[in-house]
Enzyme design. Sequence first.
Site, PDB file in Angstrom:
ATOM      1  N   HIS A 295       0.861  -1.197   0.000  1.00 45.53           N
ATOM      2  CA  HIS A 295       0.000   0.000   0.000  1.00 45.53           C
ATOM      3  C   HIS A 295       0.893   1.241   0.000  1.00 45.53           C
ATOM      4  O   HIS A 295       1.927   1.275   0.658  1.00 45.53           O
ATOM      5  CB  HIS A 295      -0.919  -0.014   1.226  1.00 45.53           C
ATOM      6  CG  HIS A 295      -2.022   0.999   1.119  1.00 45.53           C
ATOM      7  ND1 HIS A 295      -1.816   2.340   1.323  1.00 45.53           N
ATOM      8  CD2 HIS A 295      -3.332   0.860   0.799  1.00 45.53           C
ATOM      9  CE1 HIS A 295      -2.953   2.990   1.132  1.00 45.53           C
ATOM     10  NE2 HIS A 295      -3.898   2.109   0.815  1.00 45.53           N
TER      11      HIS A 295
ATOM     12  N   GLU B  42      -3.960   2.103  -7.644  1.00 41.24           N
ATOM     13  CA  GLU B  42      -4.292   3.145  -6.680  1.00 41.24           C
ATOM     14  C   GLU B  42      -3.432   4.388  -6.917  1.00 41.24           C
ATOM     15  O   GLU B  42      -2.332   4.511  -6.346  1.00 41.24           O
ATOM     16  CB  GLU B  42      -4.035   2.632  -5.258  1.00 41.24           C
ATOM     17  CG  GLU B  42      -4.928   1.488  -4.844  1.00 41.24           C
ATOM     18  CD  GLU B  42      -5.286   1.603  -3.369  1.00 41.24           C
ATOM     19  OE1 GLU B  42      -6.477   1.644  -3.074  1.00 41.24           O
ATOM     20  OE2 GLU B  42      -4.381   1.687  -2.540  1.00 41.24           O
TER      21      GLU B  42
HETATM   22  C1  PEP Z   1      -6.971   2.947   0.262  1.00 36.71           C
HETATM   23  O1  PEP Z   1      -6.825   2.936   1.459  1.00 36.71           O
HETATM   24  O2  PEP Z   1      -6.366   2.140  -0.428  1.00 36.71           O
HETATM   25  C2  PEP Z   1      -7.868   3.917  -0.341  1.00 36.71           C
HETATM   26  C3  PEP Z   1      -8.105   3.808  -1.617  1.00 36.71           C
HETATM   27  O3  PEP Z   1      -8.400   4.879   0.469  1.00 36.71           O
HETATM   28  P1  PEP Z   1      -9.608   5.863   0.105  1.00 36.71           P
HETATM   29  O4  PEP Z   1     -10.741   5.025  -0.405  1.00 36.71           O
HETATM   30  O5  PEP Z   1      -9.943   6.550   1.396  1.00 36.71           O
HETATM   31  O6  PEP Z   1      -9.125   6.813  -0.934  1.00 36.71           O
END
Ligand code: PEP
Length: 245
Positions: free
Chosen positions: A94, A168
């Site tokens: 992450h 992400e």
């Molecule tokens: C995450 O923690 O991977 C994330 C995408 O957080 P958020 O949905 O708050 O942007």
Amino acid sequence: MKKLIVANLKMNPQTFTEADRLARAASSAARKVKNVEVVFCPPFVWLECLAAEYGKKAIFGGQDAFWEERGAYTGEISPVMLKNIGARYVIIGHSERRIHLGETDEMINKKIKAALGAGLKVILCVGETLKEHRAGRTKFVLARQLRKDLKSVSKLNIYNSKLVIAYEPIWAIGTGLAETPMSAGYMADFIRRVSGARRVIYGGSVSAKNIKGFLSRREIDGALVGGASLDAGEFSKIIKIAAYV
Ligand code: PEP
């Protein structure tokens, strides 16, 4: 293939009572839908109790795991330990761990191999910073992360869905500024082609309002949900919408 909706609670909530309330709501929403796989990733301290209580309705996962099985590694949790308390998935790499804890691609690579070796499914997070995004370097960054993170990871594990990749964009995490479904879909397709992974999901400010747009893209197989997973009603809504897209 079922849509995959993953709750990443991060370092929340502060009490077991609240964690239990969120897990109960998520597992109850998960039980009502057939075509959505719901994975709930609470902090380690709540994981065993919650998996024992709700493990028949929802699937549980860890937010990280170390690369060794046992030994003198103070504070770390091994993939085997996670497996033994009922976790089936683990999030690795992450961006918050890469940024705040200095996790490198080499460390992430070792973690992925150890987790797969222990029989866990891995959700590998990759994504670019805002600066890289603005400079048009997203594909370059993703390709570099995938090459290093997946170095000598068994192709069999990648192809047979033991490895899920979460796209992400770092600038979209926790900011309320989600990527557009079209661009996220385009990057998900790129990730699939580069890595060979069969399941690619999107994460970054996903909510009940925008989930339909992401899941309507054929390239996106699900979502990694941070902030919105801390609101029981909102997360249940996301699961419900995912079932109808
Ligand atoms: C995450 O923690 O991977 C994330 C995408 O957080 P958020 O949905 O708050 O942007």
